[in-house]
Design an enzyme around this catalytic site. Structure first.
Site, PDB file in Angstrom:
ATOM      1  N   ALA A  38      -1.282 -10.188 -13.558  1.00  0.00           N
ATOM      2  CA  ALA A  38      -0.896 -11.552 -13.190  1.00  0.00           C
ATOM      3  C   ALA A  38      -0.457 -11.630 -11.735  1.00  0.00           C
ATOM      4  O   ALA A  38       0.708 -11.483 -11.422  1.00  0.00           O
ATOM      5  CB  ALA A  38       0.225 -12.021 -14.115  1.00  0.00           C
ATOM      6  N   ARG A  90      -1.655 -14.315  -9.580  1.00  0.00           N
ATOM      7  CA  ARG A  90      -1.862 -15.668  -9.059  1.00  0.00           C
ATOM      8  C   ARG A  90      -0.576 -16.472  -9.256  1.00  0.00           C
ATOM      9  O   ARG A  90       0.031 -16.467 -10.318  1.00  0.00           O
ATOM     10  CB  ARG A  90      -3.015 -16.349  -9.798  1.00  0.00           C
ATOM     11  CG  ARG A  90      -3.337 -17.727  -9.239  1.00  0.00           C
ATOM     12  CD  ARG A  90      -4.382 -18.456 -10.072  1.00  0.00           C
ATOM     13  NE  ARG A  90      -3.810 -18.834 -11.349  1.00  0.00           N
ATOM     14  CZ  ARG A  90      -4.321 -18.471 -12.535  1.00  0.00           C
ATOM     15  NH1 ARG A  90      -5.399 -17.737 -12.620  1.00  0.00           N
ATOM     16  NH2 ARG A  90      -3.738 -18.850 -13.656  1.00  0.00           N
ATOM     17  N   ARG A 108       0.520   4.035  -3.052  1.00  0.00           N
ATOM     18  CA  ARG A 108       0.117   5.423  -2.801  1.00  0.00           C
ATOM     19  C   ARG A 108       1.053   6.428  -3.460  1.00  0.00           C
ATOM     20  O   ARG A 108       0.730   7.606  -3.566  1.00  0.00           O
ATOM     21  CB  ARG A 108       0.046   5.678  -1.298  1.00  0.00           C
ATOM     22  CG  ARG A 108      -1.072   4.900  -0.640  1.00  0.00           C
ATOM     23  CD  ARG A 108      -1.010   4.967   0.865  1.00  0.00           C
ATOM     24  NE  ARG A 108      -1.864   3.936   1.426  1.00  0.00           N
ATOM     25  CZ  ARG A 108      -2.582   4.085   2.511  1.00  0.00           C
ATOM     26  NH1 ARG A 108      -2.546   5.225   3.187  1.00  0.00           N
ATOM     27  NH2 ARG A 108      -3.333   3.103   2.954  1.00  0.00           N
ATOM     28  N   GLU A 156       5.169  -7.143 -13.299  1.00  0.00           N
ATOM     29  CA  GLU A 156       4.912  -6.197 -14.398  1.00  0.00           C
ATOM     30  C   GLU A 156       4.658  -4.853 -13.730  1.00  0.00           C
ATOM     31  O   GLU A 156       3.537  -4.517 -13.395  1.00  0.00           O
ATOM     32  CB  GLU A 156       3.696  -6.615 -15.225  1.00  0.00           C
ATOM     33  CG  GLU A 156       3.736  -8.046 -15.722  1.00  0.00           C
ATOM     34  CD  GLU A 156       2.941  -8.993 -14.843  1.00  0.00           C
ATOM     35  OE1 GLU A 156       2.203  -8.545 -13.956  1.00  0.00           O
ATOM     36  OE2 GLU A 156       3.074 -10.207 -15.051  1.00  0.00           O
ATOM     37  N   SER A 173       0.816  -1.209   0.000  1.00  0.00           N
ATOM     38  CA  SER A 173       0.000   0.000   0.000  1.00  0.00           C
ATOM     39  C   SER A 173       0.851   1.262   0.000  1.00  0.00           C
ATOM     40  O   SER A 173       0.559   2.231  -0.701  1.00  0.00           O
ATOM     41  CB  SER A 173      -0.924  -0.013   1.220  1.00  0.00           C
ATOM     42  OG  SER A 173      -1.643   1.188   1.313  1.00  0.00           O
TER      43      SER A 173
END
Length: 193
Positions: A124, A126, A115, A138, A111
């Site tokens: 992607a 998983r 921010r 990515e 987080s």
């Protein structure tokens, strides 16, 4: 069921889930394990092709997918990567992950970095049962300022979910799996279905 920090530690101790290097307990909190940025990156070249046809992996304008990306570039603490606003870069995690056939992993950004505009996975996130290797991120700078990325900085968190039973076709046994035992930053391997 998601694994809590106590469960994650137990799975790691039993070597059912493998993260190398083995994570310090300060990196395992709540339901996640913090992971770090590796030192290998690939950038998109400036090119004359106007678009990529995702159905057949051809670039309109005569280039191939391998011609639009750099080779791996190694960065260091002293020579970090500078990610410009609006830029996409592929990079790998410092850690290598080996998933058992009855566990799926989920990669989430931090987080505090989001921010500031850093997205660590385009879509992607998983990590399939049977996965083995570095995770390719990515990363996109959606902010207004250049972001400095240093190898081994905390970049993301992994959580894990137990499946009802082991999968029949784990990633490492699929014939068509394109990124088996991934080491470093492997570019897109789109192919026709």
């Amino acid at each position: 069921m998601r694994l809590c920090d106590k469960d994650i530690e137990e799975w790691l101790e039993r070597k059912e889930l493998i993260i190398e290097p083995y994570p310090n307990k300060t990196l395992i909190n709540g339901i996640t394990v913090d992971i770090h940025l590796g030192n290998k990156f690939r950038f998109f070249y400036e090119h004359t092709g106007s678009c990529i046809d995702l159905s057949n992996s051809k670039i309109i304008g005569g280039l191939s997918l391998t011609e639009i990306m750099s080779n791996e570039i190694i960065f260091s603490e002293e020579q970090p990567c500078f990610l410009q606003p609006g830029s996409l870069v592929l990079c790998s995690t410092f850690e290598s992950i080996k998933m058992p056939n009855n566990l799926v992993g989920w990669l989430d950004g931090r987080s505090s970095l989001a921010r500031l505009g850093l997205m660590i996975h385009a879509t992607a996130h998983r990590i399939d049962p049977g996965w083995n290797g570095n995770i390719v991120l990515e990363m996109f700078n959606a902010g207004k300022l250049t972001l400095v990325l240093r190898p081994k900085m905390r970049i993301a968190a992994l959580s894990f979910e137990v499946l009802s039973q082991p999968v029949l076709r784990p990633y490492n046994l699929r014939k068509e799996a394109k990124y088996k035992i991934q080491n470093g930053v492997v570019p897109s391997r789109i192919h026709k279905e």
